[in-house]
Design an enzyme around this catalytic site. Structure first.
Site, PDB file in Angstrom:
ATOM      1  N   ASP A 122       0.774  -1.211   0.048  1.00  0.00           N
ATOM      2  CA  ASP A 122       0.056  -0.013  -0.112  1.00  0.00           C
ATOM      3  C   ASP A 122       0.941   1.104   0.186  1.00  0.00           C
ATOM      4  OD1 ASP A 122      -1.643   2.002   0.777  1.00  0.00           O
ATOM      5  OD2 ASP A 122      -2.929   0.867   1.855  1.00  0.00           O
ATOM      6  N   HIS A 123       0.948   1.976  -1.164  1.00  0.00           N
ATOM      7  CA  HIS A 123       1.788   3.150  -1.119  1.00  0.00           C
ATOM      8  C   HIS A 123       1.655   4.184  -0.443  1.00  0.00           C
ATOM      9  CE1 HIS A 123       5.205   5.029  -2.856  1.00  0.00           C
ATOM     10  NE2 HIS A 123       4.689   5.434  -4.185  1.00  0.00           N
ATOM     11  N   ARG A 124       0.261   4.082   0.333  1.00  0.00           N
ATOM     12  CA  ARG A 124      -0.128   5.114   1.306  1.00  0.00           C
ATOM     13  C   ARG A 124       0.651   5.054   2.434  1.00  0.00           C
ATOM     14  NH1 ARG A 124      -6.274   4.167   1.844  1.00  0.00           N
ATOM     15  NH2 ARG A 124      -5.422   2.175   2.153  1.00  0.00           N
TER      16      ARG A 124
END
Ligand code: CAO
Length: 458
Positions: free
Chosen positions: A430-432
C-alpha cells in the site's frame, strides 16, 4: 423600502391552461431574484417561473395541478428593501416579446401520428420557446424523451424541471439513471435525493467502477448466445463474497508491486533432505513454511509492513504479533486462513498447520476465526506454475507476497554463469503506508533470507 407585490405568470407565448407541476417555495421562504418559484409543464416543455425580485414569500396563490395562463397569480412577495421598486414584477412590465418563429405556432392540422416525420415541422422548446425567454428557464419535452442524448454539460436529457436538473448537476447525478416518480415519470427532487442515498448505501458490485465515484459507463449486457452455445454457471458464495472485497481492495488501495527473484538453491536442497523424514510423520514439508518464517523475519526488520492504517488515515497501528494469511485455492474459491504466531513456531510445526488448515478449507469448513487477525499474506502459485504476478492486498493489511514457480536459471557469480534455482517473488504494498525504497529494501532483504536460510534463526 419593502413592499408587497403580487407575482403573476408572465408572458408564456401561446401557452394557455398549463398545469403547475411543482411549487418550489412556501410561505416564509426567502428568495433571490431569478430563483425558481413554480414549474409548469405543457405537452412540449417544462418551464420555471423565476422570482422577479428578492424577498420573502407571503402567500401562495396556486397549488400543484392548477392550470395557469399569463396573468394568473402565483404568490405575494414582500420584497427586500428597494428590490420591488427597482425591479418591477414580471407581470407588471413584461420583457419585450420575441416574435415566435413560424414553426413554433401550434398547428392543429398536424395529427399526433405525424409527429416525428421529417417533413412535418416539429415544435421543440427551443423553437417554441416562450416569447419572454429571459423570464423562464425551459427544458424541451422532445429532448427529454430522447433517451441517452447528452446535453452540453454531459448530463443525459431526462424528464425533469430545470431546478431538478440544476440540483442533479450540483450533485453530479446523471438524470438518465434516475427513475422519476412524478406524473408521466417526471423526475422530482426527492427522486434525485433517493437516488443519491441508494447509490451511497449500495454495496459495490461488478459494474464498471460505479463505486468510488469513478462515474464510468456501466458494462452493457451482451447476449452471448448470439455468437455460439453458452451455459450459465452461478458463482459460488465464496466467489461472490471475496469478489466484492477484492474489487474494493484493488480500487481503494494504491498498489505497487515490486518483483525480485530469490536464489533458493540451498533452501531447496535442505527442504528435500528433510522432506522424506517429515513425510513419515504425515507432514508435507513444502516451501511455504520457509516463506512464512522468512516473511516474519522481514516483518520484524520492517515493522511498517506489519501494520494497518488507522480508520482516520492519520496513523499506523503497528502490531507486535505475527499472524500470516495464506491464500488457499479451494473448489469453492479462494480462502485466506491465518496461521497464528508464525514467529513462535518451527518449520515442521508450520508445515503441519498448513496441511491441516488447507485440508479444512478445501472441505469447506471455514470458521470466521480462521480468516481473521492476519498481519500480512502470502499467495503461492508456485505449485501450479507461472512467474511474477500482481497479488491484491488483503485489507486492512498493507502488503502481500506473491510466489511463483521456482526454475533453474543461469546466474552470473562474477566469474561465470552457474545453475541456480530461482524463486519469483512479487510484493504488493500500500503506497500510502510504504514508499518505493522501503518496498525494494523489504523484498531484497526477504530474498536474502531465503537465499541463506541460516538467517531464519537469527
Ligand atoms: N516452486 C516450485 N514448486 C513448488 C513451489 C514453488 N514456488 N511451491 C510448491 N511447489 C511444489 C511443492 O513442493 C509440491 O511438489 P511435490 O508435489 O513434488 O511435493 C507441489 O508444488 C504442490 O505443492 P502444494 O501446492 O500442494 O503445496 P504448497 O505448500 O506449496 O501450497 C497451498 C499450499 C495451500 C498454498 C496451495 O496448495 C494453494 O492452494 N495454492 C494456490 C493459492 C492461490 O490460489 N493463490 C492465488 C491467490 S490470488 O487469486
Amino acid at each position: 423600502m419593502s413592499e408587497v407585490i403580487e407575482v403573476k405568470i408572465p408572458d408564456i407565448g401561446d401557452f394557455k391552461n398549463i398545469p403547475v407541476i411543482e411549487v418550489l417555495v412556501k410561505p416564509g421562504d426567502s428568495v433571490s431574484k431569478e430563483d425558481p418559484l413554480v414549474s409548469l409543464e405543457s405537452d412540449k416543455a417544462t418551464m420555471e417561473v423565476p422570482s422577479p425580485a428578492a424577498g420573502v414569500v407571503k402567500e401562495l396563490k396556486l397549488k400543484v395541478g392548477d392550470k395557469v395562463s399569463e396573468g394568473t397569480a402565483v404568490l405575494t412577495l414582500a420584497t427586500s428593501d428597494g428590490a420591488g421598486a427597482a425591479q418591477p414584477a414580471a407581470d407588471s412590465k413584461p420583457a419585450p416579446a420575441a416574435p415566435a418563429p413560424p414553426s413554433a405556432r401550434k398547428d392543429p392540422a398536424v395529427p399526433p401520428s405525424d409527429k416525428g416525420r421529417a417533413d412535418v415541422p416539429q415544435p421543440s422548446a427551443d423553437r417554441e420557446a416562450p416569447r419572454n425567454p429571459a423570464a423562464l428557464s425551459t427544458v424541451s419535452r422532445e429532448s427529454s424523451s430522447a433517451a441517452g442524448s447528452v446535453d452540453e454539460e454531459g448530463f443525459a436529457h431526462a424528464h425533469a424541471s430545470p431546478s431538478v436538473r440544476r440540483f442533479a448537476r450540483e450533485l453530479g447525478v446523471d438524470l438518465g439513471r434516475v427513475k422519476g416518480s412524478g406524473p408521466s415519470d417526471r423526475i422530482l427532487k426527492e427522486d434525485v435525493q433517493n437516488h443519491v442515498k441508494h447509490e451511497l448505501a449500495r454495496p459495490r458490485g461488478a459494474e464498471g467502477g460505479g463505486g468510488l465515484g469513478f462515474n464510468l459507463p456501466p458494462l452493457q449486457p451482451v447476449d452471448f448466445a448470439k455468437f455460439g452455445p453458452v451455459a450459465t454457471k452461478p458463482l459460488s458464495r465464496i466467489k461472490k463474497l471475496s469478489g466484492a472485497f477484492l474489487h474494493r481492495n484493488w480500487l481503494a488501495i494504491p498498489h505497487i508491486t515490486q518483483h525480485d527473484d530469490a536464489d533458493i538453491t540451498e533452501l531447496e536442497a535442505f527442504r528435500k533432505s528433510q522432506a522424506e523424514e517429515a513425510k513419515k510423520s504425515g507432514i508435507k514439508f513444502t516451501m511455504l513454511g520457509f516463506l512464512l518464517k522468512a516473511s516474519v523475519v522481514a516483518l520484524k526488520q520492517f515493522p511498517d509492513f506489519n501494520s494497518s492504517l488507522s480508520p482516520d488515515g492519520d496513523s499506523l497501528i503497528v502490531k507486535s504479533y505475527y499472524h500470516v494469511g495464506v491464500a488457499v485455492d479451494t473448489p469453492n474459491g479462494l480462502v485466506v486462513p491465518v496461521i497464528r504466531d508464525v514467529d513462535k513456531k518451527g518449520l515442521l510445526e508450520l508445515a503441519k498447520d498448513l496441511g491441516e488448515v488447507s485440508e479444512r478449507m478445501r472441505a469447506g469448513k471455514v470458521a470466521p476465526a480462521d480468516v481473521q487477525g492476519g498481519c500480512f499474506s502470502i499467495s503461492s502459485l508456485g505449485g501450479i506454475g507461472g512467474t511474477h504476478f500482481t497479488p491484491i492486498i488483503n485489507a486492512p493489511e498493507v502488503a502481500i507476497l506473491g510466489v511463483g514457480k521456482s526454475v533453474m536459471k543461469p546466474v552470473w557469480n562474477g566469474n561465470e554463469f552457474q545453475p541456480r534455482l530461482m524463486l519469483p517473488l512479487s510484493l504488493s504494498y500500500d503506497h500510502r503506508v510504504i514508499d518505493g525504497a522501503q518496498g525494494a529494501r523489504f523484498i531484497s532483504f526477504l530474498a536474502g533470507v531465503l537465499s541463506d536460510i541460516r538467517r531464519l534463526v537469527l
